[in-house]
Design an enzyme around this catalytic site. Structure first.
Site, PDB file in Angstrom:
ATOM      1  N   CYS A 124       0.776  -1.137   0.072  1.00 15.22           N
ATOM      2  CA  CYS A 124      -0.005  -0.109  -0.010  1.00 15.22           C
ATOM      3  C   CYS A 124       0.989   1.333  -0.080  1.00 15.22           C
ATOM      4  CB  CYS A 124      -0.956  -0.037   1.320  1.00 15.22           C
ATOM      5  SG  CYS A 124      -1.819  -1.541   1.407  1.00 15.22           S
ATOM      6  N   HIS A 269      -3.322   6.855   2.878  1.00 16.22           N
ATOM      7  CA  HIS A 269      -3.784   5.576   2.135  1.00 16.22           C
ATOM      8  C   HIS A 269      -5.257   5.034   2.701  1.00 16.22           C
ATOM      9  CE1 HIS A 269      -4.151   1.575   1.024  1.00 16.22           C
ATOM     10  NE2 HIS A 269      -3.854   0.870   2.278  1.00 16.22           N
ATOM     11  N   ASN A 299     -10.121  -0.226   0.252  1.00 13.07           N
ATOM     12  CA  ASN A 299      -8.889  -0.130   0.242  1.00 13.07           C
ATOM     13  C   ASN A 299      -8.018  -0.781  -1.015  1.00 13.07           C
ATOM     14  OD1 ASN A 299      -6.264  -0.638   0.493  1.00 13.07           O
ATOM     15  ND2 ASN A 299      -6.201  -1.526   2.536  1.00 13.07           N
TER      16      ASN A 299
HETATM   17  N1  COA Z   1     -18.521  -8.279  10.069  1.00 14.36           N
HETATM   18  C1  COA Z   1     -18.927  -8.656  11.607  1.00 14.36           C
HETATM   19  N2  COA Z   1     -18.120  -9.058  12.373  1.00 14.36           N
HETATM   20  C2  COA Z   1     -16.780  -9.202  12.379  1.00 14.36           C
HETATM   21  C3  COA Z   1     -16.165  -8.653  10.996  1.00 14.36           C
HETATM   22  C4  COA Z   1     -17.254  -8.602  10.133  1.00 14.36           C
HETATM   23  N3  COA Z   1     -16.564  -8.220   8.710  1.00 14.36           N
HETATM   24  N4  COA Z   1     -14.879  -8.991  10.926  1.00 14.36           N
HETATM   25  C5  COA Z   1     -14.696  -9.434  12.128  1.00 14.36           C
HETATM   26  N5  COA Z   1     -15.680  -9.424  13.033  1.00 14.36           N
HETATM   27  C6  COA Z   1     -15.785  -9.737  14.440  1.00 14.36           C
HETATM   28  C7  COA Z   1     -14.748 -10.726  14.842  1.00 14.36           C
HETATM   29  O1  COA Z   1     -15.108 -12.045  14.571  1.00 14.36           O
HETATM   30  C8  COA Z   1     -14.769 -10.428  16.355  1.00 14.36           C
HETATM   31  O2  COA Z   1     -15.845 -11.289  16.779  1.00 14.36           O
HETATM   32  P1  COA Z   1     -15.587 -11.851  18.447  1.00 14.36           P
HETATM   33  O3  COA Z   1     -15.355 -10.593  19.435  1.00 14.36           O
HETATM   34  O4  COA Z   1     -16.762 -12.662  18.829  1.00 14.36           O
HETATM   35  O5  COA Z   1     -14.343 -12.711  18.146  1.00 14.36           O
HETATM   36  C9  COA Z   1     -14.960  -8.719  16.240  1.00 14.36           C
HETATM   37  O6  COA Z   1     -15.744  -8.641  15.229  1.00 14.36           O
HETATM   38  C10 COA Z   1     -13.767  -8.007  16.515  1.00 14.36           C
HETATM   39  O7  COA Z   1     -12.996  -8.423  15.638  1.00 14.36           O
HETATM   40  P2  COA Z   1     -11.690  -7.766  15.390  1.00 14.36           P
HETATM   41  O8  COA Z   1     -10.669  -8.308  14.346  1.00 14.36           O
HETATM   42  O9  COA Z   1     -10.933  -7.555  16.818  1.00 14.36           O
HETATM   43  O10 COA Z   1     -12.127  -6.498  15.135  1.00 14.36           O
HETATM   44  P3  COA Z   1     -11.366  -4.741  14.475  1.00 14.36           P
HETATM   45  O11 COA Z   1     -12.016  -3.847  15.557  1.00 14.36           O
HETATM   46  O12 COA Z   1     -10.011  -4.949  14.926  1.00 14.36           O
HETATM   47  O13 COA Z   1     -11.614  -4.721  13.411  1.00 14.36           O
HETATM   48  C11 COA Z   1     -10.471  -4.735  11.107  1.00 14.36           C
HETATM   49  C12 COA Z   1     -11.141  -5.531  12.355  1.00 14.36           C
HETATM   50  C13 COA Z   1      -9.929  -5.838   9.995  1.00 14.36           C
HETATM   51  C14 COA Z   1     -11.352  -3.775  10.502  1.00 14.36           C
HETATM   52  C15 COA Z   1      -9.122  -3.822  11.806  1.00 14.36           C
HETATM   53  O14 COA Z   1      -8.548  -4.579  12.758  1.00 14.36           O
HETATM   54  C16 COA Z   1      -8.449  -3.169  10.515  1.00 14.36           C
HETATM   55  O15 COA Z   1      -9.004  -2.370   9.930  1.00 14.36           O
HETATM   56  N6  COA Z   1      -6.869  -3.279  10.745  1.00 14.36           N
HETATM   57  C17 COA Z   1      -6.267  -2.717   9.699  1.00 14.36           C
HETATM   58  C18 COA Z   1      -6.489  -3.554   8.397  1.00 14.36           C
HETATM   59  C19 COA Z   1      -5.753  -2.891   7.340  1.00 14.36           C
HETATM   60  O16 COA Z   1      -5.696  -1.840   7.251  1.00 14.36           O
HETATM   61  N7  COA Z   1      -5.332  -3.720   6.477  1.00 14.36           N
HETATM   62  C20 COA Z   1      -4.789  -3.349   5.273  1.00 14.36           C
HETATM   63  C21 COA Z   1      -3.423  -2.798   5.522  1.00 14.36           C
HETATM   64  S1  COA Z   1      -3.059  -1.558   4.303  1.00 14.36           S
END
Ligand code: COA
Length: 342
Positions: A124, A269, A299
């Site tokens: 990215c 980004h 993204n």
């Molecule tokens: N819909 C509903 N629930 C979801 C879900 C979705 N699409 N994705 C994850 N969950 C759930 C998980 O299963 C978890 O449930 P649990 O508590 O029962 O286990 C809960 O939501 C929390 O999950 P978590 O992974 O801790 O969520 P988060 O708040 O960290 O958000 C991301 C997840 C991926 C949105 C976040 O971590 C993120 O944006 N990270 C950066 C990713 C990124 O930018 N990647 C590209 C790099 S350039």
């Protein structure tokens, strides 16, 4: 010498997949995706479309803008393509693994017969790296004048559509800029003023496509259950992104001896609106300073910053003299930022 972006272009597939459509296939909801990421939709390429197709369309759009804007002598796309000295194409989803480079395919189809061409892998942060490499290439050879820097991705092809933790995040698209070398010195000079490039390879596993490369090739006779796809440590990336985005903004300001008030727009980004909001809050930067279009495109990795620049440019929001900061982070792990006087 100055490296100026003289034109921008973008290409986004017409098929738009809203959150509700995704929620029909996996266990998620529009509410969850919006509240956790700021994403409302993504655009997905048709099965026949590869990275070079979107890149070519974005490159043509940038060249057409340069011609229509009347800022150059060349009158046709063919004529202008012949003056391009290099094509730098940043992508995580090249047409082929290793060779040929996607940039070479674009070079051929564009008719840029006098251009060198190479791909750049910095996930990215690829576009940010690409701009600095372009400036360096222009600086070291008097005869080089114009370079196309492209970010292009078909992330839908490396997405695991059964993994709700990642598939909601990504979209397809391409953005391109045409940069030109001009004379320019002293205070108020235009062009790429400063770039920070960084990496932290210890986080390599936080965003990884494990299969298909020389570490884990597909082997004869192997039964493959699923196509290669990206695996992500969402929390790890989130923390890394906030930390590095914050630091990079501070370092760029300090190095130039300016404050955030001198910057007209930050183009981050587009990974997650919450990452941007958290970094902004830590630094006391008003939200309006950041340009976000993640709601529409999700993204698009290396394409996200040049797509955003093109959108702003076509809206007339990038005026000559505007000070623009880009900030990026992603797989590798990599990060960086550019400061550009438009
Ligand atoms: N819909 C509903 N629930 C979801 C879900 C979705 N699409 N994705 C994850 N969950 C759930 C998980 O299963 C978890 O449930 P649990 O508590 O029962 O286990 C809960 O939501 C929390 O999950 P978590 O992974 O801790 O969520 P988060 O708040 O960290 O958000 C991301 C997840 C991926 C949105 C976040 O971590 C993120 O944006 N990270 C950066 C990713 C990124 O930018 N990647 C590209 C790099 S350039």
């Amino acid at each position: 010498m100055a490296t100026i972006i003289i034109a921008t272009g973008r290409a986004v597939p017409s098929r738009r997949v809203g959150n509700s459509e995704l929620a029909q296939q996996i266990d998620t909801s529009d509410e969850w995706i919006r509240s956790h990421t700021g994403i409302g939709a993504r655009h997905i390429a048709g099965g026949e479309t590869a990275c070079s197709d979107l890149a070519l369309e974005a490159a043509r759009a940038a060249l057409s803008m340069a011609i229509q804007g009347g800022m150059i002598r060349e009158k046709t796309l063919e004529e202008l393509a012949l003056t391009v000295d290099m094509i730098i194409l940043a992508s995580t989803t090249a047409d082929y693994i290793g060779t040929p480079s996607t940039a070479c395919i674009v070079q051929d189809k564009l008719g840029a017969r006098n251009a060198g061409a190479m791909d750049l892998t910095a996930a990215c942060s690829g576009f940010i790296y690409g701009l600095e490499i372009a400036a360096g290439l222009l600086a070291v050879a008097a005869e080089r004048r114009r370079i196309l820097v492209i970010g292009s991705e078909v992330l839908s092809r490396i997405t695991n559509w059964n993994d709700r933790g990642t598939c909601i995040l990504f979209g397809d698209g391409a953005g391109a800029v045409l940069v030109e070398k001009t004379a320019g010195e002293g205070p108020g000079r235009r062009g790429l003023l400063r770039t920070i490039l960084g990496a932290d390879g210890s986080g390599a596993e936080d965003l990884i496509i494990r299969r298909g490369g020389s570490r884990n090739p597909y082997r004869a006779g192997e039964t493959v259950d699923e196509p290669p796809h990206v695996e992500m440590n969402g929390r790890g990336i989130y923390t890394f992104a906030v930390k590095r985005a914050t630091e990079t903004i501070e370092r760029l300001l300090q190095a130039e001896g300016i404050t955030i008030n001198d910057v007209d727009r930050i183009v981050p980004h587009q990974a997650n609106a919450r990452i941007v909001a958290t970094a902004g809050k830590r630094l006391g930067i008003p939200e309006e300073k950041f340009f976000l279009n993640i709601e529409e495109y999700a993204n698009t990795s290396a394409a996200s910053i040049p797509i955003a620049l093109d959108e702003l440019n076509r809206k007339g929001e990038l005026r000559e003299g505007s000070l623009i900061m880009t900030i990026g982070f992603g797989g590798g792990l990599t990060y960086g930022g550019n400061l550009i006087r438009w």
